[in-house]
Design a protein around this motif. Structure first.
Motif, PDB file in Angstrom:
ATOM      1  N   PHE A  78      33.785  34.005  61.239  1.00 29.33           N
ATOM      2  CA  PHE A  78      35.068  34.084  60.537  1.00 29.33           C
ATOM      3  C   PHE A  78      35.303  33.004  59.478  1.00 29.33           C
ATOM      4  N   LEU A  79      34.805  31.795  59.679  1.00 26.13           N
ATOM      5  CA  LEU A  79      35.091  30.750  58.695  1.00 26.13           C
ATOM      6  C   LEU A  79      34.473  31.037  57.325  1.00 26.13           C
ATOM      7  N   PRO A  80      33.215  31.478  57.234  1.00 23.62           N
ATOM      8  CA  PRO A  80      32.692  31.819  55.907  1.00 23.62           C
ATOM      9  C   PRO A  80      33.499  32.930  55.236  1.00 23.62           C
ATOM     10  N   PHE A  81      34.005  33.874  56.019  1.00 22.84           N
ATOM     11  CA  PHE A  81      34.843  34.942  55.469  1.00 22.84           C
ATOM     12  C   PHE A  81      36.091  34.371  54.815  1.00 22.84           C
ATOM     13  N   LEU A  82      36.732  33.402  55.469  1.00 24.90           N
ATOM     14  CA  LEU A  82      37.926  32.788  54.884  1.00 24.90           C
ATOM     15  C   LEU A  82      37.566  32.035  53.603  1.00 24.90           C
ATOM     16  N   GLY A  83      36.396  31.401  53.587  1.00 23.07           N
ATOM     17  CA  GLY A  83      35.962  30.731  52.372  1.00 23.07           C
ATOM     18  C   GLY A  83      35.622  31.698  51.248  1.00 23.07           C
ATOM     19  N   ALA A  84      35.255  32.937  51.612  1.00 20.85           N
ATOM     20  CA  ALA A  84      34.874  33.943  50.620  1.00 20.85           C
ATOM     21  C   ALA A  84      36.045  34.809  50.168  1.00 20.85           C
ATOM     22  N   LEU A  85      37.240  34.562  50.680  1.00 19.72           N
ATOM     23  CA  LEU A  85      38.404  35.374  50.310  1.00 19.72           C
ATOM     24  C   LEU A  85      38.656  35.443  48.800  1.00 19.72           C
ATOM     25  N   PRO A  86      38.461  34.339  48.046  1.00 17.76           N
ATOM     26  CA  PRO A  86      38.682  34.452  46.597  1.00 17.76           C
ATOM     27  C   PRO A  86      37.775  35.483  45.930  1.00 17.76           C
ATOM     28  N   MET A  87      36.538  35.602  46.396  1.00 13.11           N
ATOM     29  CA  MET A  87      35.646  36.606  45.822  1.00 13.11           C
ATOM     30  C   MET A  87      36.148  38.012  46.127  1.00 13.11           C
ATOM     31  N   LEU A  88      36.655  38.223  47.339  1.00 14.38           N
ATOM     32  CA  LEU A  88      37.240  39.527  47.666  1.00 14.38           C
ATOM     33  C   LEU A  88      38.432  39.814  46.765  1.00 14.38           C
ATOM     34  N   ALA A  89      39.294  38.818  46.576  1.00 14.04           N
ATOM     35  CA  ALA A  89      40.474  39.002  45.722  1.00 14.04           C
ATOM     36  C   ALA A  89      40.073  39.319  44.295  1.00 14.04           C
ATOM     37  N   LEU A  90      39.089  38.584  43.770  1.00 10.85           N
ATOM     38  CA  LEU A  90      38.632  38.807  42.390  1.00 10.85           C
ATOM     39  C   LEU A  90      38.024  40.193  42.244  1.00 10.85           C
ATOM     40  N   GLN A  91      37.185  40.588  43.200  1.00 11.48           N
ATOM     41  CA  GLN A  91      36.541  41.894  43.111  1.00 11.48           C
ATOM     42  C   GLN A  91      37.559  43.030  43.210  1.00 11.48           C
ATOM     43  N   LEU A  92      38.564  42.876  44.056  1.00 18.12           N
ATOM     44  CA  LEU A  92      39.602  43.898  44.140  1.00 18.12           C
ATOM     45  C   LEU A  92      40.379  43.995  42.836  1.00 18.12           C
ATOM     46  N   TYR A  93      40.711  42.842  42.268  1.00 18.01           N
ATOM     47  CA  TYR A  93      41.446  42.859  40.994  1.00 18.01           C
ATOM     48  C   TYR A  93      40.632  43.542  39.903  1.00 18.01           C
ATOM     49  N   LEU A  94      39.364  43.158  39.771  1.00 21.65           N
ATOM     50  CA  LEU A  94      38.520  43.739  38.721  1.00 21.65           C
ATOM     51  C   LEU A  94      38.283  45.222  38.965  1.00 21.65           C
ATOM     52  N   SER A  95      38.017  45.598  40.207  1.00 21.15           N
ATOM     53  CA  SER A  95      37.719  46.992  40.518  1.00 21.15           C
ATOM     54  C   SER A  95      38.930  47.894  40.319  1.00 21.15           C
ATOM     55  N   LEU A  96      40.121  47.375  40.644  1.00 21.92           N
ATOM     56  CA  LEU A  96      41.340  48.160  40.460  1.00 21.92           C
ATOM     57  C   LEU A  96      41.765  48.221  38.997  1.00 21.92           C
ATOM     58  N   THR A  97      41.348  47.233  38.207  1.00 21.23           N
ATOM     59  CA  THR A  97      41.745  47.169  36.800  1.00 21.23           C
ATOM     60  C   THR A  97      40.848  48.015  35.908  1.00 21.23           C
ATOM     61  N   PHE A  98      39.544  47.990  36.171  1.00 19.10           N
ATOM     62  CA  PHE A  98      38.580  48.692  35.322  1.00 19.10           C
ATOM     63  C   PHE A  98      38.087  49.958  36.009  1.00 19.10           C
ATOM     64  N   LYS A  99      38.211  51.082  35.304  1.00 24.84           N
ATOM     65  CA  LYS A  99      37.725  52.341  35.859  1.00 24.84           C
ATOM     66  C   LYS A  99      36.206  52.336  35.959  1.00 24.84           C
ATOM     67  N   ASN A 100      35.554  51.773  34.952  1.00 22.18           N
ATOM     68  CA  ASN A 100      34.097  51.622  34.982  1.00 22.18           C
ATOM     69  C   ASN A 100      33.763  50.426  35.873  1.00 22.18           C
ATOM     70  N   GLN A 101      33.043  50.672  36.938  1.00 23.73           N
ATOM     71  CA  GLN A 101      32.776  49.634  37.936  1.00 23.73           C
ATOM     72  C   GLN A 101      31.560  48.771  37.610  1.00 23.73           C
ATOM     73  N   ALA A 102      30.959  48.974  36.437  1.00 25.14           N
ATOM     74  CA  ALA A 102      29.745  48.229  36.101  1.00 25.14           C
ATOM     75  C   ALA A 102      30.009  46.724  36.054  1.00 25.14           C
ATOM     76  N   LEU A 103      31.118  46.315  35.419  1.00 25.76           N
ATOM     77  CA  LEU A 103      31.416  44.886  35.286  1.00 25.76           C
ATOM     78  C   LEU A 103      31.676  44.228  36.637  1.00 25.76           C
ATOM     79  N   PRO A 104      32.578  44.766  37.477  1.00 33.67           N
ATOM     80  CA  PRO A 104      32.790  44.135  38.783  1.00 33.67           C
ATOM     81  C   PRO A 104      31.516  44.049  39.618  1.00 33.67           C
ATOM     82  N   ILE A 105      30.723  45.114  39.616  1.00 32.36           N
ATOM     83  CA  ILE A 105      29.507  45.109  40.427  1.00 32.36           C
ATOM     84  C   ILE A 105      28.494  44.104  39.886  1.00 32.36           C
TER      85      ILE A 105
END
Length: 238
Positions: free
Chosen positions: A150-177
Motif C-alpha cells: 500500500f505505501l508505494p501506491f500512496l506514493g504513486a497517487l500523483p501519477m494516477l491523478a495525472l493519467q486520469l486528467y490526461l486521459s479524460l481530457t484527450f480523446k486520443n489516448q496516445a499522449l497519456p499512454i
C-alpha cells in the motif's frame, strides 16, 4: 450525487477489462516471483535469503512494484476514459441532472478503487506465495507486506491523478499512454532520483521514512484532481 455517478461508472467498466488488468497486474507480479523462486529456490532460500526468506520475497516483489503501479495507473485511467470517448457519450452524460464535478470525481474514485483492489490482491498473493514456498507460518511479516502493498501506491497517487486528467481530457489516448510508459521505464532508476521528484516517491514510500513521500503523494493527488476538476467544469465537451 457522486455516489450515483460512481455506481453508474462501476457498472460501465464491467466489460472494459479494468478488473482483468487489476488481477493481471497483481497476480502477474506474484507469478513472476513464483517462477523466480521455483527456478532458483536453493540459491535464493538456501544462500541469499537464508534466515530471512520472507524479507527476501518481499524485496524481490517490490523491485517490480513501482513500474507495475505506473503502468497500471496508465492503463486503468485510459480504460476509464475510453468508456465515454469510444461511445462519444460525453454530451449525453453531461446533459443528465448531475454536476460535472460529480462526474469527474467519480472517474477518479473508480481509478483509486481499482488500484486499491490491486494492492489487496498483492497483499494476499504475497502471503499465499510465501506459504506455497514453504516459508514459516510463525514469522509472516504482515506489517512489511502491508507496507509493500500500500505505501508505494500512496506514493504513486500523483501519477494516477495525472493519467486520469490526461486521459479524460484527450480523446486520443496516445499522449497519456506515451507519458505513462516513459514514466514507468523511468521508475526503474527511481532510487537515484532526488527525494522531491514524484517518480521517486513509490520507492521512497517503502524504503525510506514513508511520511514525506506518502503525504506528498496524497497532497499532489488532491492538487491535480482540483486542477483537473476546474478545467473539466469549464471546458467544452465534444
Amino acid at each position: 450525487m457522486v455516489g450515483r455517478a460512481l455506481s453508474a461508472d462501476l457498472l460501465k467498466i464491467r466489460k472494459r477489462g479494468i478488473w482483468f488488468l487489476v488481477i493481471l497486474g497483481s497476480l502477474g507480479l506474484i507469478a513472476m516471483q513464483a517462477l523466480n523462486f521455483g527456478l532458483r529456490y536453493d540459491y535464493l532460500v538456501g544462500n541469499i535469503y537464508k534466515g530471512d526468506e520472507w524479507g527476501g520475497l518481499v524485496g524481490e516483489i517490490f523491485s517490480f512494484v513501482p513500474i507495475a503501479l505506473v503502468l497500471g495507473a496508465t492503463l486503468i485511467a485510459s480504460q476509464i476514459a475510453n468508456v465515454e470517448h469510444l461511445n462519444n457519450s460525453w454530451k449525453q452524460l453531461l446533459a443528465l441532472p448531475i454536476s460535472r464535478t460529480a462526474v469527474f470525481t467519480s472517474k477518479y474514485l473508480v481509478g483509486v478503487i481499482a488500484l486499491t483492489a490491486a494492492c489487496v490482491l498483492l497483499f494476499a498473493g504475497t502471503i499465499g506465495l510465501g506459504l506455497a514456498l514453504g516459508f514459516s507460518t510463525e514469522h509472516i511479516p504482515y506489517l512489511k507486506i502491508l507496507k509493500l502493498s500500500f505505501l508505494p501506491f500512496l506514493g504513486a497517487l500523483p501519477m494516477l491523478a495525472l493519467q486520469l486528467y490526461l486521459s479524460l481530457t484527450f480523446k486520443n489516448q496516445a499522449l497519456p499512454i506515451m507519458i505513462g510508459i516513459t514514466a514507468a521505464i523511468a521508475t526503474m532508476f527511481s532510487a537515484n532520483y532526488p527525494d522531491l521528484l514524484p517518480l521517486a516517491w513509490p520507492f521512497l514510500a517503502y524504503y525510506a521514512k514513508p511520511a514525506m513521500p506518502v503525504a506528498a503523494g496524497i497532497i499532489l493527488f488532491i492538487v491535480i484532481y482540483l486542477f483537473g476538476t476546474g478545467h473539466f467544469v469549464r471546458k467544452d465537451v465534444d
